[in-house]
Scaffold this active site. Structure first.
Site, short mmCIF file in Angstrom:
data_model
loop_
_atom_site.label_atom_id
_atom_site.label_comp_id
_atom_site.label_asym_id
_atom_site.label_seq_id
_atom_site.Cartn_x
_atom_site.Cartn_y
_atom_site.Cartn_z
N GLU A 102 0.83 -1.21 0.00
CA GLU A 102 0.00 0.00 0.00
C GLU A 102 0.86 1.26 0.00
O GLU A 102 1.87 1.32 0.69
CB GLU A 102 -0.87 -0.04 1.26
N GLU A 104 -2.74 10.83 2.46
CA GLU A 104 -3.92 10.98 3.31
C GLU A 104 -3.94 12.36 3.94
O GLU A 104 -2.91 12.88 4.34
CB GLU A 104 -4.01 9.88 4.35
#
Ligand SMILES: *[C@@H]1O[C@H](CO)[C@@H](O)[C@H](O)[C@H]1NC(C)=O
Ligand SMILES: *[C@@H]1O[C@H](CO)[C@@H](O)[C@H](O)[C@H]1NC(C)=O
Ligand SMILES: *[C@@H]1O[C@H](CO)[C@@H](O)[C@H](O)[C@H]1NC(C)=O
Ligand SMILES: *[C@@H]1O[C@H](CO)[C@@H](O)[C@H](O)[C@H]1NC(C)=O
Ligand SMILES: *[C@@H]1O[C@H](CO)[C@@H](O)[C@H](O)[C@H]1NC(C)=O
Ligand SMILES: *[C@@H]1O[C@H](CO)[C@@H](O)[C@H](O)[C@H]1NC(C)=O
Ligand SMILES: *[C@@H]1O[C@H](CO)[C@@H](O)[C@H](O)[C@H]1NC(C)=O
Length: 362
Positions: A161, A165
């Site tokens: 991943e 964010e």
């Protein structure tokens, strides 16, 4: 004690009722329900598509192979190629570029808004194709509300991943992180870029330039962070660099809610104020996405290649990935997934499944 925050961005806060046995590395799925979904449940049909974990499925070939990368710009002024409910996806990447896995979107004519309400648990989109190295750029605006997180990530079926964010209480910052096979990394793994013009009011280009030996994060074309594969070798000599085909995911999700761990709630700016004047006025929180462009790093060896497939090589720490010409479509003639398919136990359970974001205080 020194505490620091690690944020693990997995997928989404999904609440769904399905039946099926649980699967994990020690308990792979049975032949009757061979595919282990991204939430760790065995099934057939769409359990075998996006997110299906080959290492916890019945066999390495139980999951459908991952549709290959395509270099293009997805322009969200037009939503005709976004399937509004991923449950109905049949694997046909010629028909749909994105699925809405949870929640809903609205189209303004020039962009989409991903919607968060007090009851929908947030919205997540996934690309129907995978990237196996490439540069992905999302042109987007974030939310601006404490507790509300906007994210743009890549996520592989075995949970490699790479994240952007943006907690809504800090609209001049953006955070990056990366994960290998779902392991929680050192606290130093995350990074924050500061000094952006208001990320709610202004579009910025957030990019993930993921190449086999080096990963760069860019904002508006400028590199803000570089991670070399050679810097990710752990004490056992294993590289913890993301290396498996990944979907692109875009989301808005509620981090500041009582069901989240305290660390997540604090990191995101505290609990969401559902009486916020913006929420009162619009009836929702949102984050806008104008476009996503993808420049695939790989050159396909021939025109018949459809997909990436995991190799027959589960003994190594990082599985091999090969090109495949196998079909990515769910079987013709098989109708919508039968929710009662679930293997031996067939128990029905409520998945409040992991988690668009779990922040752990360690
Ligand atoms: C793996 O799944 C089984 C059920 O199939 C469960 O009993 C076990 O606790 C799980 N193991 C882990 C590490 O989650
Ligand atoms: C998206 O399409 C709209 C309408 O055709 C166009 O005005 C806009 O420039 C396009 N955006 C991108 C990033 O290609
Ligand atoms: C969106 O694109 C589809 C096909 O790509 C086209 O048929 C449709 O007219 C477009 N819609 C708008 C509003 O431009
Ligand atoms: C998608 O479709 C499934 C099956 O009909 C349904 O249970 C689910 O609620 C739908 N999801 C959304 C967000 O509408
Ligand atoms: C691609 O598939 C077609 C039809 O199956 C076949 O004739 C052709 O030889 C294939 N090409 C390559 C490069 O494998
Ligand atoms: C097994 O994995 C290693 C390391 O990724 C790779 O070099 C080797 O070719 C793989 N073997 C097979 C049979 O896939
Ligand atoms: C894939 O390629 C192999 C040989 O290269 C061929 O025999 C097979 O028919 C192809 N399968 C598909 C689905 O094109």
């Amino acid at each position: 004690m020194h505490s620091s925050l690690v944020v693990v961005l997995f997928s989404s806060l999904f609440v769904a009722t399905v039946s099926g046995t649980q699967c994990n590395i020690t308990n792979p799925c049975p032949k009757s329900a061979p595919c282990c979904s991204e939430f760790g449940f065995c099934g057939t049909d769409d359990f075998c598509l996006g997110g299906c974990n080959p290492l916890t499925s019945f066999s390495l070939t139980s999951c459908k192979p991952n549709p290959v990368c395509k270099s293009t710009t997805y322009n969200f002024s037009n939503t005709s190629r976004i399937l509004s409910n991923a449950t109905y996806f049949d694997g046909d990447v010629e028909k749909y570029d994105w699925t809405v896995d949870k929640g809903s979107i609205q189209n303004s004519g020039s962009d989409i808004a991903m919607i968060l309400t007090s009851s929908n648990g947030g919205t997540r989109l996934s690309s129907t194709r995978y990237v196996h190295y490439g540069k992905i750029t999302a042109t987007m605006k974030t939310g601006r509300w404490p507790g509300v997180v906007t994210a743009f990530i890549t996520m592989s079926n075995i949970k490699d991943e790479i994240d952007w964010e943006m907690p809504g209480n800090r609209v001049t910052e953006a955070q990056t992180n990366l994960f290998w096979q779902g392991h929680v990394p050192a606290t130093t793994n995350g990074d924050t870029s500061k000094g952006l013009s208001d990320t709610f009011a202004n579009y910025h280009d957030y990019a993930i330039d993921w190449q086999p030996e080096e990963l760069n994060f860019l904002i508006d074309g400028k590199v803000v962070r570089t991670v070399k594969k050679s810097d990710t070798v752990d004490s056992r000599g294993v590289s913890t660099y993301p290396s498996t085909p990944s979907r692109v995911q875009l989301s808005i999700w509620p981090a500041g809610v009582p069901s989240m761990p305290q660390g997540t709630r604090d990191w995101s700016g505290g609990d969401i104020n559902w009486n916020d004047p913006d929420y009162k006025a619009a009836g929702q929180f949102y984050a806008q996405v104008k476009s996503v462009s993808i420049e695939c790093a790989d050159k396909l060896p021939d025109r018949n290649i459809t997909s990436y497939a995991y190799g027959t090589n589960s003994t190594t720490d990082t599985p091999s990935v090969a090109y495949s010409n196998a079909s990515v479509l769910l079987n013709e003639g098989v109708s919508m997934r039968d929710l009662s398919v679930g293997g031996a136990s067939g128990m029905v359970m409520n998945i409040t499944a992991v988690l668009m974001g779990v922040a752990l205080l360690i």
